[in-house]
Write a protein that holds these residues in place. Structure first.
Motif, PDB file in Angstrom:
ATOM      1  N   LEU A   1      67.690  14.224  26.910  1.00  0.00           N
ATOM      2  CA  LEU A   1      68.776  13.319  26.513  1.00  0.00           C
ATOM      3  C   LEU A   1      68.593  12.051  27.331  1.00  0.00           C
ATOM      4  O   LEU A   1      67.911  12.066  28.360  1.00  0.00           O
TER       5      LEU A   1
ATOM      6  N   CYS B   1      70.459  11.098  29.341  1.00  0.00           N
ATOM      7  CA  CYS B   1      71.051  11.383  30.646  1.00  0.00           C
ATOM      8  C   CYS B   1      70.513  12.696  31.220  1.00  0.00           C
ATOM      9  O   CYS B   1      71.116  13.254  32.137  1.00  0.00           O
TER      10      CYS B   1
ATOM     11  N   ARG C   1      72.869   5.294  29.654  1.00  0.00           N
ATOM     12  CA  ARG C   1      72.239   4.360  28.699  1.00  0.00           C
ATOM     13  C   ARG C   1      72.939   3.016  28.700  1.00  0.00           C
ATOM     14  O   ARG C   1      72.342   1.995  28.369  1.00  0.00           O
TER      15      ARG C   1
HETATM   16 FE1  SF4 Z   1      73.786  10.753  25.189  1.00  0.00          FE
HETATM   17 FE2  SF4 Z   1      74.857   9.170  27.036  1.00  0.00          FE
HETATM   18 FE3  SF4 Z   1      76.196  11.268  26.206  1.00  0.00          FE
HETATM   19 FE4  SF4 Z   1      74.028  11.579  27.692  1.00  0.00          FE
HETATM   20  S1  SF4 Z   1      75.953  10.624  28.354  1.00  0.00           S
HETATM   21  S2  SF4 Z   1      74.563  12.752  25.856  1.00  0.00           S
HETATM   22  S3  SF4 Z   1      72.758   9.887  26.973  1.00  0.00           S
HETATM   23  S4  SF4 Z   1      75.648   9.479  24.957  1.00  0.00           S
END
Ligand code: SF4
Length: 319
Positions: free
Chosen positions: A153, A155, A282
């Motif tokens: 992901l 993150c 992000r």
């Molecule tokens: Fe996706 Fe951001 Fe949620 Fe992580 S925090 S799952 S990168 S939207």
């Protein structure tokens, strides 16, 4: 290349036998145009439907307010992060042919395979194909935030934790995930996109230069604030409080701002010279051009506080 639709018939099966009258539908912003069609589908089966109009960025971003008003919330186009009663995740997968990897030539022979959620479902087949070409392929599971082997992901790169591979192959579109993978793993990272068959080695120099510039600007700013998101899968209040304490110990004063959606418009009403973003990583990385002031990650803020060296730069993760 074929796109696989979201499987709504499968959802109907899951709803069978449950006492469900009203359904909530939540789609990411890029797919909201499909909400009318999806609502009509469930209405034609006798359900009452309410569509979430709030922004939705990922599986971390469930519309909990809407969940209170419906019997079941359908969270579409993401793989699950939370197993919540009355929430059904409906993933959206991209289909592709593993034979397309025939032309992928990587110098290193021991590679780790990773992909974003839409592509990760087919990684076991890709692994088999690459192994038949003589590569030794690592396909690992990550923390509980990621559901499929090899899945990353924006993150979360835990599938690369303690990787023994010499290089990484990312399958998917866009550069954000492979850049994160390179910073996380410190290995050579290649990207192959099955949509346009583009294959490249991923470089991070420009990305890091821009991060360095943001850190320098924040160092010269007088006051900053730490952003905490209200979203169920992005809320890191504990981290924000700990960063605030560390800053205070080093003579820097920062406030904490609690909000739903971080955007340039929301920040217009404040006068801080920089922000530390504990919400979705992000936002700091991808949206850098939208903001007139630096939006640092927690790790970058640690650099400004002298708690971390630039040489130990790390990508921000939510585990
Ligand atoms: Fe996706 Fe951001 Fe949620 Fe992580 S925090 S799952 S990168 S939207």
């Amino acid at each position: 290349m074929r796109k696989r639709k979201m499987n709504l018939e499968e959802v109907l099966e899951k709803l069978k036998g449950k006492n469900v009258k009203r359904i909530g539908i939540q789609l990411p912003d890029g797919l909201k145009y499909k909400s009318e069609q999806i609502a009509e589908f469930f209405e034609s089966k006798g359900y009452e439907v309410i569509i979430s109009g709030s922004h939705c960025y990922g599986a971390c971003d469930l519309d909990l307010d809407l969940l209170k008003e419906v019997d079941v919330l359908l969270h579409l186009a993401h793989t699950s992060i939370f197993e919540l009663e009355n929430v059904i995740y409906v993933p959206y997968y991209v289909d592709y042919d593993v034979e397309d990897f025939e032309d992928v030539e990587i110098e290193e022979k021991k590679i780790a395979l990773i992909a974003s959620a839409q592509y990760a479902w087919k990684l076991p087949e890709v692994k088999e194909f690459l192994e038949s070409k003589g590569y030794e392929v690592e396909l690992k599971t990550g923390s509980k935030r990621v559901k499929m082997p090899g899945q990353v992901l924006g993150c979360n790169y835990t599938v690369l934790r303690n990787s023994k591979a010499e290089a990484v192959l990312f399958v998917g579109d866009g550069l954000f995930h492979p850049i994160g993978a390179k910073i996380y793993s410190k290995k050579k990272v290649y990207r192959f996109c099955p949509l346009d068959k583009e294959f490249e080695e991923v470089k991070v120099d420009d990305f890091l230069k821009r991060r360095y510039l943001s850190i320098s600007k924040a160092l010269n700013a007088e006051k900053g604030a730490i952003i905490v998101s209200k979203k169920i899968g992005q809320k890191r209040l504990g981290l924000a409080l700990s960063l605030k304490r560390k800053a205070k110990e080093r003579g820097r004063s920062v406030e904490i701002i609690y909000l739903d959606d971080l955007s340039p418009q929301v920040l217009e009403n404040f006068l801080y010279g920089y922000y530390v973003n504990t919400a979705c990583p992000r936002i700091s990385y991808d949206d850098i051009d939208l903001y007139s002031v630096p939006i640092l990650t927690p790790q970058e803020f640690e650099i400004t506080l002298g708690l971390r060296d630039w040489e130990n730069y790390e990508v921000d993760e939510i585990l």
